[in-house]
Design a protein around this motif. Structure first.
Motif, PDB file in Angstrom:
ATOM      1  N   UNK A  63      22.242 -11.295 -11.355  1.00  0.00           N
ATOM      2  CA  UNK A  63      21.987 -10.867  -9.979  1.00  0.00           C
ATOM      3  C   UNK A  63      23.245 -10.049  -9.183  1.00  0.00           C
ATOM      4  N   UNK A  64      24.440  -9.823  -9.952  1.00  0.00           N
ATOM      5  CA  UNK A  64      25.429  -9.271  -9.259  1.00  0.00           C
ATOM      6  C   UNK A  64      25.134  -7.813  -9.417  1.00  0.00           C
ATOM      7  N   UNK A  65      23.796  -6.977  -9.782  1.00  0.00           N
ATOM      8  CA  UNK A  65      23.424  -6.048  -9.770  1.00  0.00           C
ATOM      9  C   UNK A  65      22.299  -6.393  -8.906  1.00  0.00           C
ATOM     10  N   UNK A  66      21.524  -5.061  -8.501  1.00  0.00           N
ATOM     11  CA  UNK A  66      20.464  -4.637  -7.755  1.00  0.00           C
ATOM     12  C   UNK A  66      19.258  -3.054  -8.138  1.00  0.00           C
ATOM     13  N   UNK A  67      18.740  -3.172  -8.084  1.00  0.00           N
ATOM     14  CA  UNK A  67      17.981  -2.236  -8.417  1.00  0.00           C
ATOM     15  C   UNK A  67      17.373  -1.080  -7.713  1.00  0.00           C
ATOM     16  N   UNK A  68      18.267   0.233  -8.142  1.00  0.00           N
ATOM     17  CA  UNK A  68      17.690   1.314  -6.663  1.00  0.00           C
ATOM     18  C   UNK A  68      16.643   2.185  -7.251  1.00  0.00           C
ATOM     19  N   UNK A  69      15.921   2.564  -7.117  1.00  0.00           N
ATOM     20  CA  UNK A  69      14.934   3.767  -7.363  1.00  0.00           C
ATOM     21  C   UNK A  69      15.740   4.291  -7.518  1.00  0.00           C
ATOM     22  N   UNK A  70      15.447   5.625  -9.383  1.00  0.00           N
ATOM     23  CA  UNK A  70      15.603   6.741  -8.754  1.00  0.00           C
ATOM     24  C   UNK A  70      15.239   7.771  -7.986  1.00  0.00           C
ATOM     25  N   UNK A  71      14.344   7.910  -7.564  1.00  0.00           N
ATOM     26  CA  UNK A  71      13.700   8.857  -6.877  1.00  0.00           C
ATOM     27  C   UNK A  71      12.615   7.940  -5.119  1.00  0.00           C
TER      28      UNK A  71
ATOM     29  N   UNK B 294       0.803  -1.224   0.084  1.00  0.00           N
ATOM     30  CA  UNK B 294       0.362   0.157  -0.109  1.00  0.00           C
ATOM     31  C   UNK B 294       1.082   1.482  -0.202  1.00  0.00           C
ATOM     32  N   UNK B 295       2.541   1.402  -0.524  1.00  0.00           N
ATOM     33  CA  UNK B 295       3.165   2.220  -0.720  1.00  0.00           C
ATOM     34  C   UNK B 295       3.932   2.346  -1.998  1.00  0.00           C
ATOM     35  N   UNK B 296       3.132   3.859  -2.647  1.00  0.00           N
ATOM     36  CA  UNK B 296       3.397   3.501  -3.954  1.00  0.00           C
ATOM     37  C   UNK B 296       4.871   4.235  -4.097  1.00  0.00           C
ATOM     38  N   UNK B 297       5.501   4.219  -5.418  1.00  0.00           N
ATOM     39  CA  UNK B 297       6.934   4.825  -5.295  1.00  0.00           C
ATOM     40  C   UNK B 297       6.089   5.564  -6.195  1.00  0.00           C
ATOM     41  N   UNK B 298       6.560   6.726  -6.472  1.00  0.00           N
ATOM     42  CA  UNK B 298       5.962   7.883  -7.890  1.00  0.00           C
ATOM     43  C   UNK B 298       6.185   7.132  -9.188  1.00  0.00           C
ATOM     44  N   UNK B 299       7.371   6.781  -8.978  1.00  0.00           N
ATOM     45  CA  UNK B 299       8.355   6.596 -10.883  1.00  0.00           C
ATOM     46  C   UNK B 299       8.518   5.291 -10.938  1.00  0.00           C
ATOM     47  N   UNK B 300       9.062   5.233 -11.880  1.00  0.00           N
ATOM     48  CA  UNK B 300       9.087   3.607 -12.099  1.00  0.00           C
ATOM     49  C   UNK B 300      10.634   3.242 -12.799  1.00  0.00           C
ATOM     50  N   UNK B 301      11.595   4.842 -12.868  1.00  0.00           N
ATOM     51  CA  UNK B 301      11.938   4.914 -12.851  1.00  0.00           C
ATOM     52  C   UNK B 301      13.119   4.258 -11.921  1.00  0.00           C
ATOM     53  N   UNK B 302      14.128   3.330 -12.546  1.00  0.00           N
ATOM     54  CA  UNK B 302      15.464   2.758 -11.520  1.00  0.00           C
ATOM     55  C   UNK B 302      16.683   2.700 -12.049  1.00  0.00           C
ATOM     56  N   UNK B 303      17.835   2.396 -11.533  1.00  0.00           N
ATOM     57  CA  UNK B 303      19.353   2.421 -11.307  1.00  0.00           C
ATOM     58  C   UNK B 303      19.892   0.917 -10.746  1.00  0.00           C
ATOM     59  N   UNK B 304      20.594   0.536 -11.858  1.00  0.00           N
ATOM     60  CA  UNK B 304      21.553  -0.665 -11.866  1.00  0.00           C
ATOM     61  C   UNK B 304      22.145  -0.148 -10.766  1.00  0.00           C
ATOM     62  N   UNK B 305      22.978  -0.817  -9.910  1.00  0.00           N
ATOM     63  CA  UNK B 305      23.922  -0.788  -8.749  1.00  0.00           C
ATOM     64  C   UNK B 305      24.819  -2.013  -9.003  1.00  0.00           C
ATOM     65  N   UNK B 306      25.837  -2.271  -8.688  1.00  0.00           N
ATOM     66  CA  UNK B 306      26.618  -3.934  -7.896  1.00  0.00           C
ATOM     67  C   UNK B 306      26.133  -3.637  -6.541  1.00  0.00           C
ATOM     68  N   UNK B 307      25.745  -4.897  -6.448  1.00  0.00           N
ATOM     69  CA  UNK B 307      25.113  -5.589  -4.888  1.00  0.00           C
ATOM     70  C   UNK B 307      26.814  -5.812  -4.580  1.00  0.00           C
TER      71      UNK B 307
END
Length: 297
Positions: free
Chosen positions: A118-126, A92-105
């Motif tokens: 699987x070496x990378x994970x997603x991080x929301x841009x906003x 019930x908590x939505x991110x405003x944007x769909x955008x994300x970046x990939x960073x090394x995990x």
């Protein structure tokens, strides 16, 4: 129906400019074949969906801080209006944007190749979020002792049938913040006694005065003034599920590199057993976990 049709234009006019940005915005409504349809703003995925697509990997602590701040601002606004959400959860908590970046995990096994996805994970841009689903929201009343909240985010006073009010939302927020830090729900259970035992494993013993106030449906979880655990466990698997849980401090420190002390102290205030001792949403916003970050800037 005619009353509803009159109500919605007034509601839109009343709310315009007054709802904090962390609450979903009601845009319009229309009548389709005698059914009221409500139009909300278009948003991104829920925090749960984002975590799921990210293989349940944790969010960076600075992102947890910003999401927590917005969530508390929304709930504080609701509580000021004498409203209780009662169903706060990552769905019930939505991110405003769909955008994300990939960073090394960096927490993954170092033997994995950067070519492996699987070496990378997603991080929301906003970090901007919106709280949704106010269908279970209720005004404060004296007789509120029915079951509310989705299981994993349900406060102890709800399980024990003691009655509930604003602090049940705050408990849910504490559980959500832990989940964002670890990637997994804090209390993964579907049974009341096991749930209470998990709380004791993570947070320490439940106060005797709360156990004594358990209603007739929950008193079976208590024996001789303490939680009937592990004697009352449904299975050995249930006992093992509880035993594998770490204490709250250890759990946070496994996943948080900096600000761990401030976050642990905040969570201890949000997850106090006694609802009368639990931090309010306004008090939590003044916690050093949020204010220290502002001072550095």
């Amino acid at each position: 129906m005619e009353c509803l049709k009159k109500f919605f234009p007034e509601l839109l006019a009343m709310l315009n400019g007054f709802i904090p940005c962390s609450c979903v915005q009601l845009r319009n409504w229309f009548d389709y074949r005698n059914h009221i349809c409500i139009v909300f703003e278009k948003l991104g995925p829920s925090l749960y969906d984002f975590l799921k697509k990210n293989n349940y990997r944790s969010f960076p602590i600075d992102l947890v801080r910003e999401i927590g701040r917005q969530l508390l601002e929304c709930v504080a606004f609701m509580h000021d209006l004498r409203l209780i959400h009662t169903d706060l959860k990552p769905e019930n908590i939505l991110l405003v944007s769909h955008d994300y970046i990939k960073v090394p995990d960096y927490n993954k096994n170092s033997s994995r190749s950067p070519k492996d996805s699987s070496y990378f994970k997603r991080i929301p841009k906003s970090s901007a979020i919106k709280v949704i689903d106010f269908g279970s929201t209720t005004y404060e009343r004296q007789d509120q002792n029915y079951i509310v909240s989705t299981r994993h985010y349900r406060a102890p006073e709800v399980i024990l049938g003691m009655g509930w009010t604003y602090p049940c939302d705050v408990w849910s927020i504490g559980c959500i913040l832990v989940e964002l830090c670890t990637g997994e729900a804090l209390f993964q259970t579907h049974e009341n006694l096991e749930h209470l035992a998990m709380m004791e494993r993570v947070l320490g013993p439940l106060p005797q005065h709360m156990l004594k106030r358990a209603d007739r449906h929950a008193e079976k979880y208590v024996r001789r003034g303490r939680l009937d655990w592990p004697e009352g466990a449904a299975s050995r698997e249930s006992i093992r599920a509880v035993q594998k849980l770490p204490r709250l401090q250890n759990l946070v420190m496994q996943h948080v590199d900096h600000s761990a002390g401030d976050l642990i102290h905040l969570l201890q205030g949000l997850l106090r057993y006694d609802p009368s001792d639990r931090l309010s949403a306004r008090e939590a916003l003044r916690h050093s976990f949020f204010t220290k970050d502002n001072l550095r800037r």
